[in-house]
Write a protein that holds these residues in place. Structure first.
Motif, PDB file in Angstrom:
ATOM      1  N   THR A  40       0.831  -1.207   0.000  1.00 40.09           N
ATOM      2  CA  THR A  40       0.000   0.000   0.000  1.00 40.09           C
ATOM      3  C   THR A  40       0.866   1.258   0.000  1.00 40.09           C
ATOM      4  OG1 THR A  40      -1.785  -1.143   1.154  1.00 40.09           O
ATOM      5  CG2 THR A  40      -1.816   1.247   1.244  1.00 40.09           C
ATOM      6  N   ASN A  51       2.352   1.679  -3.426  1.00 37.76           N
ATOM      7  CA  ASN A  51       1.328   2.144  -4.361  1.00 37.76           C
ATOM      8  C   ASN A  51       1.036   3.627  -4.145  1.00 37.76           C
ATOM      9  OD1 ASN A  51      -0.518   1.834  -6.438  1.00 37.76           O
ATOM     10  ND2 ASN A  51      -2.187   1.318  -5.064  1.00 37.76           N
ATOM     11  N   GLU A  52       1.021   4.049  -2.890  1.00 38.26           N
ATOM     12  CA  GLU A  52       0.820   5.466  -2.584  1.00 38.26           C
ATOM     13  C   GLU A  52       1.893   6.322  -3.252  1.00 38.26           C
ATOM     14  OE1 GLU A  52       1.164   6.301   1.553  1.00 38.26           O
ATOM     15  OE2 GLU A  52       1.080   8.480   1.279  1.00 38.26           O
ATOM     16  N   MET A  85       1.367   6.647  -6.935  1.00 41.11           N
ATOM     17  CA  MET A  85       0.316   7.591  -7.289  1.00 41.11           C
ATOM     18  C   MET A  85       0.771   9.040  -7.090  1.00 41.11           C
ATOM     19  SD  MET A  85      -2.175   5.848  -8.521  1.00 41.11           S
ATOM     20  CE  MET A  85      -0.900   4.779  -9.241  1.00 41.11           C
ATOM     21  N   ARG A  94      -5.902  10.697  -6.922  1.00 41.74           N
ATOM     22  CA  ARG A  94      -5.939   9.243  -7.039  1.00 41.74           C
ATOM     23  C   ARG A  94      -6.462   8.684  -5.709  1.00 41.74           C
ATOM     24  NH1 ARG A  94      -4.644  10.526 -11.520  1.00 41.74           N
ATOM     25  NH2 ARG A  94      -3.243   9.385 -12.949  1.00 41.74           N
ATOM     26  N   ALA A 121      -6.310   2.109  -1.443  1.00 39.70           N
ATOM     27  CA  ALA A 121      -6.259   1.626  -0.066  1.00 39.70           C
ATOM     28  C   ALA A 121      -5.443   2.563   0.820  1.00 39.70           C
ATOM     29  CB  ALA A 121      -5.663   0.223  -0.029  1.00 39.70           C
ATOM     30  N   PHE A 122      -4.566   3.352   0.220  1.00 43.48           N
ATOM     31  CA  PHE A 122      -3.740   4.311   0.958  1.00 43.48           C
ATOM     32  C   PHE A 122      -4.541   5.528   1.366  1.00 43.48           C
ATOM     33  CE2 PHE A 122      -3.070   4.401  -3.652  1.00 43.48           C
ATOM     34  CZ  PHE A 122      -3.676   5.606  -3.974  1.00 43.48           C
ATOM     35  N   VAL A 172      -4.718  10.513  -2.662  1.00 41.55           N
ATOM     36  CA  VAL A 172      -3.573  11.350  -3.011  1.00 41.55           C
ATOM     37  C   VAL A 172      -4.111  12.556  -3.771  1.00 41.55           C
ATOM     38  CG1 VAL A 172      -1.548  11.506  -4.512  1.00 41.55           C
ATOM     39  CG2 VAL A 172      -1.855   9.510  -3.018  1.00 41.55           C
ATOM     40  N   THR A 222      -1.306  12.987   0.978  1.00 42.14           N
ATOM     41  CA  THR A 222      -2.155  11.800   1.106  1.00 42.14           C
ATOM     42  C   THR A 222      -3.142  12.047   2.233  1.00 42.14           C
ATOM     43  OG1 THR A 222      -0.366  10.343   0.382  1.00 42.14           O
ATOM     44  CG2 THR A 222      -2.241   9.328   1.480  1.00 42.14           C
TER      45      THR A 222
END
Lengths: 366, 97
Positions: free
Chosen positions: A66, A69-70, A73, B22, B25-26, B29, B40
């Protein structure tokens, strides 16, 4: 972690893809998967597969994925900001353009933009304004990563150039889809006759039509990196299996561009990697189409043993129409800018030798 | 006085159309129009962003989040006001009359 396994994970979410169940993975396999995912820019795909229950993860693995992936992005939204800056200056200069790959495909062809990562900005500009596009980006603070073969070569015969903006953002300015013969047979006017738009930050940005995006994805997947990378292969399957396509228009365009073999082989490679069955008529193309002489010879320059940029450029002479243009093309490849020859070939004499060997090699392969 | 405390209570907050976003699950963003650094949003900040799928007043945001998290509105309001103001400063949100 083999490419096949990452490809299995990378097919997650494709219409008709076989159900996937992988894991749990021990530490070595997990580390290998993440390294492969980073290398292939497939972290978002892996993250979606994990979120969908197709990749079993421990709590720590989920957190690690995760977080990665953050970061992926974060990079993508920064690149979209850069893309908007590029579009802004191109519009200001009145230069027709189409945003390619990356942000365009992420927003228009995937379930959500978060599925598709990208690492640079790709923009196609009309060939007669190519040099102007490079100049406006240089005024924006960009610098060409590589020198031109010879002044004027790129705007007439090249694929394009890489311009690096401040902050290290890489902008690939395209004149065509690829270098070499398959880039020279594209009727570039086709790409500017139609368009769609993607909404980025509230701005409508021109992109290729749906059919041209799929064609470009085929070129990129088959004729780009060797071996083919996962995300370009996923792009082809994603576009072929999602939404409606004007297959007749697509195949007709490929026929006009002398690139049906590129489309057929790219779709075959994508369907194999993703383990999916393409819809008709695409599936039949992958089975039935036989490359003609020009296509077979050209494909060999991109895919055959001894493939190289030099062989592609040498093979390009067969795609140039007219004796005068052919002579100009060959002259341009041989009489290069001295600085280019020194940096790329170690000197003019070595460059001529390499070009001769490349052409002989291409002839022997026929 | 906190800037958001001086804003008319009828003023609505909307996601900035110029923001680049975007979700995953984080969390969320967001690259706002007034910054070159993406942020985030997670946890309650992500929940706040979700509430603002449609334009809302700060009071409406407070009420929704208070109910969602089982807290009294007056407990939630300071954090919501602060978050809204930060996101406006970043260019992720806009105030509309």
């Amino acid at each position: 972690m083999t490419f096949d396994t990452l490809g299995t994970i990378g097919s997650y979410g494709l219409p008709g893809a076989a159900p996937v169940s992988i894991g749990p993975l021990g530490a070595p396999e997990w580390g290998s998967l993440l390294r492969a995912a980073v290398d292939q820019r497939a972290v978002p795909l892996v993250a979606h597969a994990a979120a969908g229950g197709c990749l079993e993860t421990s709590s720590a693995q989920w957190d690690e994925l995760t977080s990665m992936n953050e970061q992926s992005m974060h990079a993508c939204v920064r690149l979209e900001r850069a893309a908007l800056e590029v579009v802004w200056v191109l519009r200001g200069a009145g230069i027709p353009h189409r945003l390619l790959k990356g942000a365009a495909v992420a927003h228009l062809d995937y379930p959500d933009a978060s599925w598709r990562a990208f690492g640079d900005v790709d923009v196609l500009v009309r060939a007669d304004r190519y040099d102007d596009a490079i100049h406006v980006l240089e005024r924006l603070g960009g610098r060409r990563r590589y020198s031109e073969v010879r002044p004027g070569f790129d705007s007439r015969w090249g694929k394009g150039a890489c311009v690096v903006l401040d902050r290290g953002v890489q902008v690939d300015v395209h004149r065509s889809f690829v270098a070499g013969p398959f880039g020279l047979t594209i009727d570039l006017n086709d790409l500017f006759a139609v368009s769609e738009a993607v909404l980025l930050g509230g701005v409508e940005v021109d992109v290729l039509s749906r059919e041209h995006r799929l064609l470009h994805a085929c070129y990129h997947a088959l004729l780009g990196d060797a071996p083919a990378r996962l995300v370009p292969l996923r792009d082809v399957a994603q576009m072929a299996l999602s939404g409606t396509r004007d297959w007749e228009e697509l195949w007709g365009c490929a026929s006009r561009w002398h690139s049906r073999a590129v489309v057929a082989r790219a779709m075959h490679a994508s369907a194999t990697a993703m383990n999916v069955i393409l819809p008709e008529p695409a599936r039949s193309w992958t089975v039935d189409y036989v490359a003609d002489r020009f296509e077979a010879r050209s494909l060999d320059a991109y895919l055959g043993p001894g493939r190289s940029y030099a062989r592609q450029m040498a093979a390009g002479v067969h795609a140039v129409r007219g004796l005068g243009a052919k002579l100009a093309y060959v002259r341009s490849m041989l009489a290069v800018d001295a600085d280019y020859a020194r940096r790329h070939d170690g000197g003019y004499r070595r460059r001529v030798q390499r070009a001769w060997r490349a052409q002989r090699s291409a002839g022997a392969a026929r | 006085m906190h800037p958001s405390e001086s804003a008319p209570k009828t003023q609505r907050y909307v996601r900035s159309p110029g923001a680049l976003v975007r979700e995953g699950a984080f969390g969320v963003v967001v690259l706002g129009t007034e910054t070159s650094d993406a942020v985030t949003l997670s946890g309650t900040a992500a929940a706040l962003w979700d509430v603002l799928a449609d334009p809302q007043t700060s009071t409406a945001v407070v009420d929704v989040l208070a109910e969602q998290f089982g807290l009294a509105p007056e407990r939630v309001r300071p954090d919501v006001d602060s978050a809204l103001e930060q996101l406006v400063q970043l260019g992720a949100l806009e105030r509309r009359a």
